[in-house]
Design a protein around this motif. Structure first.
Motif, mmCIF file in Angstrom:
data_model
loop_
_atom_site.group_PDB
_atom_site.id
_atom_site.type_symbol
_atom_site.label_atom_id
_atom_site.label_comp_id
_atom_site.label_asym_id
_atom_site.label_seq_id
_atom_site.Cartn_x
_atom_site.Cartn_y
_atom_site.Cartn_z
ATOM 1 N N GLN A 29 0.831 -1.202 0.000
ATOM 2 C CA GLN A 29 0.000 0.000 0.000
ATOM 3 C C GLN A 29 0.866 1.252 0.000
ATOM 4 O OE1 GLN A 29 -2.381 -0.859 3.431
ATOM 5 N NE2 GLN A 29 -3.761 -2.212 2.299
ATOM 6 N N GLU A 30 1.930 1.202 0.759
ATOM 7 C CA GLU A 30 2.865 2.326 0.762
ATOM 8 C C GLU A 30 3.431 2.548 -0.642
ATOM 9 O OE1 GLU A 30 3.539 4.038 3.714
ATOM 10 O OE2 GLU A 30 4.556 5.470 2.403
ATOM 11 N N GLN A 31 3.741 1.452 -1.321
ATOM 12 C CA GLN A 31 4.290 1.564 -2.675
ATOM 13 C C GLN A 31 3.245 2.094 -3.654
ATOM 14 O OE1 GLN A 31 7.320 1.423 -3.212
ATOM 15 N NE2 GLN A 31 7.725 0.944 -5.350
ATOM 16 N N MET A 32 1.987 1.750 -3.442
ATOM 17 C CA MET A 32 0.925 2.301 -4.294
ATOM 18 C C MET A 32 0.873 3.811 -4.136
ATOM 19 S SD MET A 32 -2.313 -0.233 -4.029
ATOM 20 C CE MET A 32 -2.064 -1.877 -3.411
ATOM 21 N N LEU A 33 0.999 4.279 -2.899
ATOM 22 C CA LEU A 33 1.006 5.723 -2.664
ATOM 23 C C LEU A 33 2.155 6.366 -3.427
ATOM 24 C CD1 LEU A 33 0.010 8.256 -1.103
ATOM 25 C CD2 LEU A 33 1.524 7.589 0.760
ATOM 26 N N LEU A 86 3.735 5.196 -6.129
ATOM 27 C CA LEU A 86 3.571 5.100 -7.591
ATOM 28 C C LEU A 86 2.436 5.981 -8.097
ATOM 29 C CD1 LEU A 86 4.012 1.243 -7.959
ATOM 30 C CD2 LEU A 86 5.602 2.997 -8.767
ATOM 31 N N GLY A 87 1.409 6.145 -7.272
ATOM 32 C CA GLY A 87 0.255 6.871 -7.746
ATOM 33 C C GLY A 87 0.327 8.364 -7.521
ATOM 34 N N ARG A 88 1.029 8.783 -6.492
ATOM 35 C CA ARG A 88 0.896 10.176 -6.071
ATOM 36 C C ARG A 88 2.186 10.941 -5.804
ATOM 37 N NH1 ARG A 88 -2.965 11.133 -8.640
ATOM 38 N NH2 ARG A 88 -5.110 10.807 -7.946
ATOM 39 N N LYS A 89 3.333 10.269 -5.822
ATOM 40 C CA LYS A 89 4.558 11.006 -5.492
ATOM 41 C C LYS A 89 5.294 11.476 -6.744
ATOM 42 C CE LYS A 89 5.463 9.031 -0.908
ATOM 43 N NZ LYS A 89 6.448 8.316 -0.053
ATOM 44 N N GLU A 134 10.367 12.699 -4.831
ATOM 45 C CA GLU A 134 9.821 12.021 -3.652
ATOM 46 C C GLU A 134 9.986 10.504 -3.767
ATOM 47 O OE1 GLU A 134 6.424 15.512 -3.184
ATOM 48 O OE2 GLU A 134 5.867 13.502 -3.844
ATOM 49 N N GLY A 192 8.652 3.367 -10.871
ATOM 50 C CA GLY A 192 7.782 3.841 -11.938
ATOM 51 C C GLY A 192 8.317 5.038 -12.704
ATOM 52 N N LEU A 193 9.626 5.063 -12.923
ATOM 53 C CA LEU A 193 10.240 6.145 -13.694
ATOM 54 C C LEU A 193 11.105 5.538 -14.783
ATOM 55 C CD1 LEU A 193 11.392 8.355 -10.651
ATOM 56 C CD2 LEU A 193 9.445 8.807 -12.163
#
Lengths: 245, 245
Positions: free
Chosen positions: A152-156, A158-161, A165, A202-203
């Motif tokens: 879940q931390e990783q979803m945050l 990948l989705g929002r940082k 960050e 995700g970069l």
DNA sequence: CGGTCACTTGATCGTCTTCAATACCAGTGG
DNA sequence: CCACTGGTATTGAAGACGATCAAGTGACCG
């Protein structure tokens, strides 16, 4: 991006050469749920293997016939899209347990990034172990719960940082695993390539590289060589990782 | 983006009004690991609650004192960054079990998106149940494993898919849950807002909206109203979701 | 030394975000 | 009945962040 795939090379009965009682991984793995007196059971349920860096030892989509316990080295877990885009879902080290999926096929691939040693449990034998040692099932549930939190931390991330960050978060997470020396500065090694890091956060490789150089020019990290990192200002890095800049 | 938060309203002993034997959620939840003859044990371990849409009934960072089992309605789970950026990590419906984290505090918040009913188990009582019914622990491990697989799939979406692929993947996943009518066309409801969808797939509201209209003008979906969706061409949608355009 | 590979750096491009205006719908009260 | 409100969704125009394309550097190794 995907290295040529080779198959595991060595395969021996577990107890023969390196009994569980002397296993490096035991203290950090679910195996410690099994009492010392029963270690032979554990050893007999598994076979040991070693694979070289770059070898794929679990392949997404293939029948999920076994579970794995990493006893040496480290590996990356990833998923692919048909056109080759890759998402690394995690890096795993000594003590990590793989392959818990309930489905008939593996949901991810695993590739060694350093020479890896692991124990392999067939589904049937692990099932028997879990039936006999409920404490091990409890430990597995704990482990799975913790991984869910990490996911879940990783979803945050990948989705929002932002890129900055993401890289800061990644470096901090890595620093918590393998610290080499801990003065006010925290030095540690990155066993994975820039491409792996990119596919994890995700970069692209280029953005990871640029972001690292920017962090260095800002005096937040030091990069003595491509595989070592020093975090010079941890509080500042933590603020960046949480988007508080 | 975050609605005003209210607290749960109703709180009653579980067995008093709606015994587990008549629970809608039982067949779909971990509770079905407990035999019929022991259902009273289960009922006495929990308290039932209801919360209105928009209410937050789990808050990230607060002490993790209990576990939850959704017995009616649906909710969203999310994490926040200090500046308010939000990542929804999942939508949960009837039968879903929440709060398995091992840590002392919740790793996520939960907010009802429809009127929600749930059972609350204190940590101690759930622990006792799990000790007495190992089958329930096994079921929890299965559930956690499946969620882990779903989380990895979502990481692939967030890290590597385009906006179009994300929305297509999301619609397909939703269509597998709540199908209203299934001719060649598949219609279903989206109980969440565009903002929720955006925060789930890592986009903005505007991009979600634009992408939906594009999918419609391409003849892939129909959007009779803002909350209902019809997938007109499922195979094509599946190709898009996997990046095979 | 030539070759490869990983990494870095630069210039340009495109997708998605941001900012802004408008449409829509349900509920409320004049 | 209709104006007003607040929340939600859609659409448009401009801008930014990261991706892509391309070149250059340095380490390692046969």
């Amino acid at each position: 991006m995907n290295a040529f795939q080779t198959r595991p090379l060595v395969l021996q009965p577990r107890g023969a050469i390196e009994p569980c009682s002397r296993c490096d991984a035991r203290s950090r793995s679910v195996c410690n749920a099994i009492p010392d007196t029963e270690l032979r059971r554990l050893g007999e349920a598994a076979t040991t293997h070693t694979v070289a860096s770059g070898s794929t030892f679990v392949t997404e989509g293939e029948p999920a016939s076994a579970f794995f316990n990493i006893t040496g080295g480290s590996a990356k877990l990833y998923k692919l899209l048909p056109d080759g885009r890759r998402q690394i879902t995690g890096f795993v080290g000594v003590g990590h347990f793989l392959g818990l999926a309930v489905s008939a096929t593996y949901a991810f691939s695993a590739e060694a990034i350093e020479h890896v040693r692991y124990c392999r449990f067939s589904r049937a034998k692990l099932r028997a172990l879990l039936d006999d040692f409920p404490a091990m099932e409890k430990r597995l549930l704990q482990v799975a719960s913790n991984e869910l939190v990490a996911a879940q931390e990783q979803m945050l991330l990948l989705g929002r940082k932002t890129a900055r960050e993401r890289v800061a978060s990644f470096l901090l997470a890595q620093s918590r695993l393998g610290v080499i020396c801990q003065t006010p500065r925290v030095q540690f090694a990155l066993p994975m390539t820039r491409g792996d890091i990119a596919d994890y956060v995700g970069l692209t490789i280029e953005t990871v590289s640029r972001t690292l150089t920017k962090l260095r020019s800002d005096g937040l990290v030091d990069i003595p060589n491509a595989t070592d990192i020093v975090i010079c200002n941890r509080p500042a890095m933590e603020r960046i990782a949480e988007g508080m800049t």
